[in-house]
Design an enzyme around this catalytic site. Sequence first.
Site, PDB file in Angstrom:
ATOM      1  N   GLU A 107       2.036   1.750  -3.438  1.00 22.20           N
ATOM      2  CA  GLU A 107       0.911   2.261  -4.237  1.00 22.20           C
ATOM      3  C   GLU A 107       0.720   3.758  -3.974  1.00 22.20           C
ATOM      4  O   GLU A 107       0.526   4.552  -4.899  1.00 22.20           O
ATOM      5  CB  GLU A 107      -0.361   1.486  -3.854  1.00 22.20           C
ATOM      6  CG  GLU A 107      -1.572   1.789  -4.701  1.00 22.20           C
ATOM      7  CD  GLU A 107      -2.807   1.013  -4.227  1.00 22.20           C
ATOM      8  OE1 GLU A 107      -2.764   0.430  -3.122  1.00 22.20           O
ATOM      9  OE2 GLU A 107      -3.801   0.995  -4.968  1.00 22.20           O
ATOM     10  N   GLU A 137     -14.070 -12.930  -5.344  1.00 15.37           N
ATOM     11  CA  GLU A 137     -12.766 -12.559  -5.908  1.00 15.37           C
ATOM     12  C   GLU A 137     -11.610 -12.958  -4.988  1.00 15.37           C
ATOM     13  O   GLU A 137     -10.455 -12.849  -5.370  1.00 15.37           O
ATOM     14  CB  GLU A 137     -12.721 -11.067  -6.247  1.00 15.37           C
ATOM     15  CG  GLU A 137     -12.875 -10.108  -5.072  1.00 15.37           C
ATOM     16  CD  GLU A 137     -14.332  -9.747  -4.780  1.00 15.37           C
ATOM     17  OE1 GLU A 137     -15.226 -10.525  -5.181  1.00 15.37           O
ATOM     18  OE2 GLU A 137     -14.565  -8.727  -4.125  1.00 15.37           O
ATOM     19  N   CYS A 174      -8.251  -2.092   4.471  1.00 14.87           N
ATOM     20  CA  CYS A 174      -8.099  -3.230   5.388  1.00 14.87           C
ATOM     21  C   CYS A 174      -9.405  -3.693   5.989  1.00 14.87           C
ATOM     22  O   CYS A 174      -9.507  -4.801   6.479  1.00 14.87           O
ATOM     23  CB  CYS A 174      -7.191  -2.872   6.550  1.00 14.87           C
ATOM     24  SG  CYS A 174      -5.657  -2.177   6.016  1.00 14.87           S
ATOM     25  N   GLU A 177       0.823  -1.202   0.000  1.00 12.85           N
ATOM     26  CA  GLU A 177       0.000   0.000   0.000  1.00 12.85           C
ATOM     27  C   GLU A 177       0.860   1.258   0.000  1.00 12.85           C
ATOM     28  O   GLU A 177       0.548   2.248  -0.670  1.00 12.85           O
ATOM     29  CB  GLU A 177      -0.925  -0.015   1.230  1.00 12.85           C
ATOM     30  CG  GLU A 177      -2.088   0.945   1.123  1.00 12.85           C
ATOM     31  CD  GLU A 177      -3.201   0.590   2.116  1.00 12.85           C
ATOM     32  OE1 GLU A 177      -3.688  -0.545   2.085  1.00 12.85           O
ATOM     33  OE2 GLU A 177      -3.549   1.453   2.929  1.00 12.85           O
ATOM     34  N   CYS A 202     -10.031  -1.673  14.824  1.00 18.77           N
ATOM     35  CA  CYS A 202     -10.292  -3.108  14.995  1.00 18.77           C
ATOM     36  C   CYS A 202     -10.406  -3.523  16.454  1.00 18.77           C
ATOM     37  O   CYS A 202     -11.090  -4.495  16.775  1.00 18.77           O
ATOM     38  CB  CYS A 202      -9.179  -3.909  14.347  1.00 18.77           C
ATOM     39  SG  CYS A 202      -8.958  -3.489  12.624  1.00 18.77           S
ATOM     40  N   GLU A 233     -15.873 -11.175   4.151  1.00 18.69           N
ATOM     41  CA  GLU A 233     -14.762 -10.886   3.240  1.00 18.69           C
ATOM     42  C   GLU A 233     -14.159 -12.167   2.663  1.00 18.69           C
ATOM     43  O   GLU A 233     -13.891 -12.256   1.465  1.00 18.69           O
ATOM     44  CB  GLU A 233     -13.681 -10.089   3.971  1.00 18.69           C
ATOM     45  CG  GLU A 233     -12.543  -9.654   3.058  1.00 18.69           C
ATOM     46  CD  GLU A 233     -11.419  -8.957   3.805  1.00 18.69           C
ATOM     47  OE1 GLU A 233     -11.084  -9.411   4.925  1.00 18.69           O
ATOM     48  OE2 GLU A 233     -10.870  -7.980   3.282  1.00 18.69           O
ATOM     49  N   LYS A 260     -15.153  -9.878   8.475  1.00 19.37           N
ATOM     50  CA  LYS A 260     -14.138 -10.766   7.888  1.00 19.37           C
ATOM     51  C   LYS A 260     -14.753 -12.082   7.436  1.00 19.37           C
ATOM     52  O   LYS A 260     -14.245 -12.728   6.521  1.00 19.37           O
ATOM     53  CB  LYS A 260     -13.019 -11.041   8.910  1.00 19.37           C
ATOM     54  CG  LYS A 260     -12.162  -9.833   9.236  1.00 19.37           C
ATOM     55  CD  LYS A 260     -11.168  -9.517   8.133  1.00 19.37           C
ATOM     56  CE  LYS A 260     -10.426  -8.214   8.425  1.00 19.37           C
ATOM     57  NZ  LYS A 260      -9.656  -7.738   7.260  1.00 19.37           N
ATOM     58  N   SER A 312      -7.422   1.773  -2.117  1.00 22.60           N
ATOM     59  CA  SER A 312      -6.238   0.980  -2.423  1.00 22.60           C
ATOM     60  C   SER A 312      -6.641  -0.380  -2.966  1.00 22.60           C
ATOM     61  O   SER A 312      -7.600  -0.988  -2.495  1.00 22.60           O
ATOM     62  CB  SER A 312      -5.416   0.793  -1.140  1.00 22.60           C
ATOM     63  OG  SER A 312      -4.507  -0.273  -1.311  1.00 22.60           O
TER      64      SER A 312
END
Lengths: 547, 608
Positions: free
Chosen positions: B286, B375, B308, B283, B531, B370, B367, B328
């Site tokens: 990037e 993908e 994230c 990141e 988190c 996720e 999560k 990102s």
Amino acid sequence: MKFYRMHVLVAEDTRSIMAGAKRVEEALVEEIRLAGLEDEIRVVPTGSLGFSDKDQVAIAIYPDNIIYCPVLVSTVPEIVEEHFLKGRIIKALAHPMEQKEVTMEERTSENQMNLDIQKRILLENVGKIDPENIQEYIAADGYVALEKALFSLTPEKVIDEVKKSELRGRGGAGFPTGLKWQFTRPNPGPVKYVICNADEGEPGTFKDREIMEGDPHKMIEGMILAAYAVGGTHGYIYIRGEYALSIQRLQKAIDACYEYGLLGKNILGTDFSFELCIHSGAGAYICGEETALINSIEGKRGEPRKKPPYPPSQGLWQKPTLVNNVETFANIPAIISNGGEWYQSIGVEGSRGTKLFSLMGDINWKGTIEIPFGTSVGDIIDNIGHGVRYDRKLKGVILGGSSGSLLVPEELNTPVDFHSLAHIEAGPGSGSIVVMDETRCIVDICLNIAEFFRHESCGKCTPCREGTAQICHLLEMIASGNGLPEDIDHLEKISQTMMDASFCPLGQTAPSVLRQALKKYRQEFLDHIHNSNCPAGVCNMNFTEEV
Amino acid sequence: MENKTVNIKINGNDYTVDGSLTILKACRQAGISIPTLCYMENICEEGSCGICVVEVAKSHTLQRACITQVYDGMEIQTNTSRVRQARKTILELILANHPQDCLNCAASEICELRKISYDLGIDETPFEPTKDLDLPLDTTSPAIVRDLNKCILCRRCVKECEIVQSVNVIEIAGRGINSKVSCFMDKGLGESYCTNCGQCIKVCPVGALTEKNDVDRVWDYLADPKKHVVVQTAPAVRVALGEEFGMPVGSLVTGKMAAGVRRLGFDGVFDTDFAADLTILEEGTEFIGRLTKVLNGESAHLPLITSCSPGWIKFIEHFFPKCLPNVSSCKSPQQMFGAVTKTYYAQQKNLDPRDVICVSVMPCTAKKYECLRPEMDDAFDHWKDKLMLKDEDHFQDVDVAITTRELGRMMKEVGIDFEHLPEESFDSPLGESTGAAVIFGATGGVMEAALRTVYEVVTGQALPKVELEIVRGMKGIRTADIPMVSADGKEIIAKVAIASGLGNARVLLEEVSNGTSPYHFIEIMACPGGCLNGGGQPISNDPNVCEKRAAALYSQDEAITIRKSHDNPEIKKIYENYFEKPNSHLAHELLHTSYVERDLYELEKEDN
């Protein structure tokens, strides 16, 4: 202007229309035309004549001062032939109360039979003028009060007059109207709302409808005066969607006001501007609570808001907002025209002016009545309602709607005013009087009311949401013969908690009839529980008779 | 006006208090506790439950302590029989329509309803149920299970979703006894625009909202001798897991956690922190790439926004899909870890990637969603041709994600005495991490970690002070200017912003959306505080829970010798041996992803 020798007024309120009033009107017009009298006799639709409960069509004939009821399409030719052409009154058709001709004098006179204890201020035009014609309202001195206020009174002076009148809000709580206006006026801001609460949702209550269908301009004039007094810029009439005819007539009245310069910018050429529109509700009882009503207009779920802030400081869209009931607004024009002192001379200490009631139940004469405060409930039942029907015994009276109070026969000499009624834990409430005769079962009545509140609780607060459902369940058990002795304690406990801890007046008052029933008709509950016996024979008990 | 004090009486005693207080706050100051069920300060102040009622002299009805302001001369009674009777009856009414199955309830130990009922001395409700208590569970969501039978309609979840998260996916529908918490058109949570953040679970006073329980799936994998099961634990787990075992809030239990999961039978005990370091390199690179382009007058999407937090990703996909190019392309550490496990690690260990199972322990419910995203199967694609995999061989990068709470339950199930476990370390090679990675668990942590690396790459010099206090804290939105001088002498001021909680994220996103955002780099975490306060964390009633857990994370950062991601030797090794360099072709294949523009209301699709 055309001159007619005779006017025929056809009552066209919701119930009369359902009974066929429009057809009768058409038949009258047609028969009059066939008789060649169309240039002599004019047919005018009007509001209720006060006979709407009968599901019959009534007409009033001027200048003869005759009321015919019931009128059917098939009786129209006879009326035209006998009365209009030949000038002979048809006695058999004259309003049948006591089987004699009822004349308009009698209807309005203070010294005659059934309506003698009524006093018509709010309903003065209802049943006399065409509610869809602004000119008729103006001809009956309509908008004179507005003109007086705009050209000779300051807003503060208008509030003063209302305060002087000692008018109290007619929505149920009885808050002094002038005081509410005084609280609303100083709150700053370019936008201030005036809302008319026309969400008349209390079962058995239809007195606001009488005004809106019979004389919509009176209420609108009251709203414009209120806006002038508190600095209101925009108005809403929040009306229940079921009142289709009221909505139609109010809309016509608003349109006419805009046309006549009585609404909109620079009213009557002054600097004062006020916009008014109708917002139709979707039929939730809770939206009669002012903050829930405001939520509903904002497009939110109809639920009460926490107070403070109160609407006069932060109401609709967080702007200062005045909310008054239809009947409250309808009182204003007369107060401004005649002065607060005049109004203050009617009624009794602490309860000034007249009050509308929807009189119904097991009674001979039903309808909307207007009485000066101080008249006793018994007087109303005996003299206006002509007593309990079928000569049965009176069991009790539910006063002020399902959330109101339960009066036993011994309490009927209580005068109808805020102070006297408070002594017996009652109040005028929504303005309904429901008379019950001896064939009614009190458990059944309470269950009926409980089902209503179970359905109408918004669900926001625990005491009301759970309490209304639990009360309903317990009463179902008792009514079906499955009641247990402890159920009475449970009902009392839940009622007390709902009164103490519900968020808004809906939940606080939902158990009030039940509470009084448990006190005043306790034996009847006990009979259901201990003997599986419904003394009135109404409840369908689950037991078989011994063979 | 607001600081005016007033004199009041509580239970006959005189107090002088701030006139802006509610009765509830005034009583708490006076040491008098008043029970509440629906109240959450500044978030849920609806006064709906009615448990907090007190008697106020001259008031006709009882008053709700939580929403009634004190006034001069107010006389309050908090413990009269009328008050107690009302509170008890309200509770009894609630209990009549609440399933009496505390033994089987996930909220059993933390249930506020159970506790208040006990405190108020209720042993049984005299009332019978008045509604259907046999409604099916809403299991449409991969992350959150709703049991409307247990719901007591306190509305805390509704308000949390509305006020804090600005998602508004749930609202009250229906009237009276038929009212319920509902999604749009009565759909399931999984069929709506829920972000899976799980903050609703944290505020539910009963067991109506829980995470989807995936514990049994983990046990099944562990029991399968053919499977090589590895576990990764997220940074925030180590500062909260101890609470599940009665340890104080903010206990740092990294070593015990490693020992504990090892005793559950995992074949590899690894650390998501490793992937966090990897994220920083990807990141950071990037970001530098986009910033350089913009500084050179070329076009690139700035601000760059971190990726994230999967709740945040679903939020932007639904609410600001046009801003997705700003996000990102890096996968979250969980997903990077999964992809690395099934490629680099499998290769090193000579394992068939089909037999490698990656379990993650996360502070997060999103999560769970996720790892199921279609993908997120790049390792499978990677091996597909090489190993001639068929469709039925398909595997996800991360097979199952469990929450901190679920890990705690697994350990309890096998009788692990957590407090007395020895301190152990993670396994190699995916267990090495830096202080930069561990602070990922707190809001601002990703930003701080990224800047530690970016600053060095841009300026060629180390940060003057490794702790970037300026980006720390618990304020919902924080901003900072980071001045840097590049190697060729160019002066750059990196403008950064940090938001935690989706309501705060929305504020920054409105700016991005309308083109007025002044920032270069934005860190967003879906949960307030980051988190460490995720929807999968132990439920705590400590008002300072965020600060305490954050302090534990920062203390671990200080205790680690390597504090910058690019200094992690295992990271250096993985680039040398495998990815070559950050943002390389292979890195893009395995460590980066793409996003989906989503609708809010997918009515038409249902009709077809």
